[in-house]
Design an enzyme around this catalytic site. Sequence first.
Site, mmCIF file in Angstrom:
data_model
loop_
_atom_site.group_PDB
_atom_site.id
_atom_site.type_symbol
_atom_site.label_atom_id
_atom_site.label_comp_id
_atom_site.label_asym_id
_atom_site.label_seq_id
_atom_site.Cartn_x
_atom_site.Cartn_y
_atom_site.Cartn_z
ATOM 1 N N ASN A 111 0.436 -19.836 4.109
ATOM 2 C CA ASN A 111 -0.083 -21.210 4.689
ATOM 3 C C ASN A 111 0.678 -22.206 4.268
ATOM 4 O OD1 ASN A 111 -2.257 -19.525 4.979
ATOM 5 N ND2 ASN A 111 -3.634 -20.187 3.236
ATOM 6 N N HIS A 157 -3.218 -51.701 44.574
ATOM 7 C CA HIS A 157 -4.251 -50.834 45.275
ATOM 8 C C HIS A 157 -3.541 -50.116 46.369
ATOM 9 C CE1 HIS A 157 -7.279 -53.639 43.290
ATOM 10 N NE2 HIS A 157 -6.392 -54.489 43.587
ATOM 11 N N SER A 278 8.799 -24.397 53.960
ATOM 12 C CA SER A 278 7.655 -23.318 54.055
ATOM 13 C C SER A 278 8.001 -22.270 54.855
ATOM 14 C CB SER A 278 6.769 -24.387 54.960
ATOM 15 O OG SER A 278 5.792 -23.626 55.640
ATOM 16 N N LYS A 284 9.456 -27.928 57.603
ATOM 17 C CA LYS A 284 8.927 -28.618 56.030
ATOM 18 C C LYS A 284 10.135 -28.687 55.170
ATOM 19 C CE LYS A 284 5.344 -29.628 54.964
ATOM 20 N NZ LYS A 284 4.161 -28.894 54.360
ATOM 21 N N GLU A 291 6.336 -32.399 42.436
ATOM 22 C CA GLU A 291 4.687 -31.913 42.584
ATOM 23 C C GLU A 291 4.690 -31.153 41.193
ATOM 24 O OE1 GLU A 291 3.317 -30.346 46.463
ATOM 25 O OE2 GLU A 291 5.374 -30.394 46.834
ATOM 26 N N TYR A 318 -6.860 -23.922 4.945
ATOM 27 C CA TYR A 318 -6.418 -23.097 6.151
ATOM 28 C C TYR A 318 -7.402 -22.112 6.867
ATOM 29 C CZ TYR A 318 -3.697 -19.643 9.078
ATOM 30 O OH TYR A 318 -3.409 -19.072 10.296
ATOM 31 N N LYS A 326 0.225 -23.450 17.569
ATOM 32 C CA LYS A 326 1.723 -23.370 18.304
ATOM 33 C C LYS A 326 1.599 -22.860 19.533
ATOM 34 C CE LYS A 326 2.228 -20.800 14.323
ATOM 35 N NZ LYS A 326 1.046 -21.304 13.657
HETATM 36 N N1 ARG Z 1 0.537 -16.587 11.692
HETATM 37 C C1 ARG Z 1 -0.196 -17.345 11.000
HETATM 38 C C2 ARG Z 1 -0.274 -18.863 11.546
HETATM 39 O O1 ARG Z 1 0.322 -18.940 12.559
HETATM 40 C C3 ARG Z 1 0.370 -17.693 9.592
HETATM 41 C C4 ARG Z 1 -0.517 -18.288 8.616
HETATM 42 C C5 ARG Z 1 -1.428 -17.129 8.230
HETATM 43 N N2 ARG Z 1 -2.033 -17.260 6.971
HETATM 44 C C6 ARG Z 1 -3.164 -16.781 6.699
HETATM 45 N N3 ARG Z 1 -3.569 -16.703 5.609
HETATM 46 N N4 ARG Z 1 -3.556 -15.490 7.464
HETATM 47 O O2 ARG Z 1 -1.467 -19.575 11.219
#
Ligand code: ARG
Length: 462
Positions: A111, A157, A278, A284, A291, A318, A326
């Site tokens: 953690n 506008h 295109s 085109k 875009e 946690y 992530k």
């Molecule tokens: N892979 C986990 C995450 O990205 C790491 C931490 C996991 N901790 C746990 N107590 N399972 O959050």
Amino acid sequence: MSEKPWGGRFESPTNEFVEAFNASIDVDARMYGEDIAGSRAHARMLHKQKILSDEDLKSILSGLDQVFNEIEDGDFTFKIALEDVHMNIESRLTALIGDAGKRLHTARSRNDQVATDTRLYLRGRTDTMVDHLRQLQSVLVVLAKQHAATIMPGFTHLQTAQPVTLGHHLLAYVEMFERDAERFLDARRRMNQSPLGSAALAGTTFPIDRHMTAAELGFDGPTRNSLDAVSDRDFIMELLAAASICAVHLSRLAEELILWMSAQFHFIDLPDAFCTGSSIMPQKKNPDMPELVRGKTGRIIGGLVAMLTTVKGLPLAYNKDMQEDKVAIFDAFDNLQGSLRVFADMLPGMKVNKQTLHAAASSGFATATDLADALVRAGVPFRDAHEIVGKSVAHCIKSNIELHQMDSASCEQIDPRLKSDMVAALSVEACVAARNHVGGTAPEQVIAQVVFWQQRLENSHA
Ligand code: ARG
């Protein structure tokens, strides 16, 4: 014995699908450098605090070097069964050096480890993002210098409003990207604190030195509250917010480029290398890069919303939900960085149709405000002046002429205070040149701003 470092209390193996579903290795493997750096700092600290022996430290450090090299050389197999980057590296280290590897996790939890790795990784990515922003700003400043006196219609506008200079228009984006860079740097300052030593949630019974690991990892200091440190994802929310705002700025620029490249505007052309054709319509040439960048904005904002929603109901500390953090931030950063890069590479090749821009600024009564200002200078109250010019515009629309083409008879007829020399003096050049004050669109002001930005960007590179 189970391959899993936490397998001791389990009697049966993990469901196969759950194993894959639970794993984050596909996402977090990219943090291996930060994970190993964190482990090095942690091991040195444990050794200094007499929690690890000389030999153990030695073999941990050389083992971590080997793991790092294996990963860099592509000789490392990340295993889904080992869930994440932390357990993959620890497991390989233990395979290489035995018991010493098993001692590394003393006074540490995944953690605080994942919180530390993510902050370290995003700190580096934030610096790179700011570099990309500076790069794009520099490109825009060069263009602004070239087009300090290029006249185009300014819009409100999306209707023709007043003439502006293209340089001034481009520098508006330089301002936005400056605030974006500042937002990233501000978030970076707040996130640069070390969670390491918070362990699972409450700290540890070992006599650790958190200041040492913080300093070694380039943090400003250790976090003050272990519960907060392992459950705080504010830094990810802040970075996603900064990324979202930056993406919105890019998207506005993208939208303008797309409009400007259309046959109806015909203001610019973008280089072939950044467009596609295109498969059915041979004529085109599509502005795919603006875009796509405009489109990426949706997923980046989506990342911010996902993160806020994920955390909003979580009790301390946690929770596994956090593993999704992530996914959101890496995707947002990858796509924003790519967008910034594409724009910085593409814009120097932009062709500007100066004549079209000038003609567009000269039609649509863009000089009307200046005519009203001329009347005011001759003593006419502004509201009367507004009315007189309004009638003049109506007259011009009927006669299919521009304001400066009005003859003295029609001026006189609309209002005796309206003089033909006032309308004759109207020109888009005079309009922009007259707005010569700080923040105005006059070429002289654009050049002054270009000089300001050249110096500022040079200093930010140093
Ligand atoms: N892979 C986990 C995450 O990205 C790491 C931490 C996991 N901790 C746990 N107590 N399972 O959050």
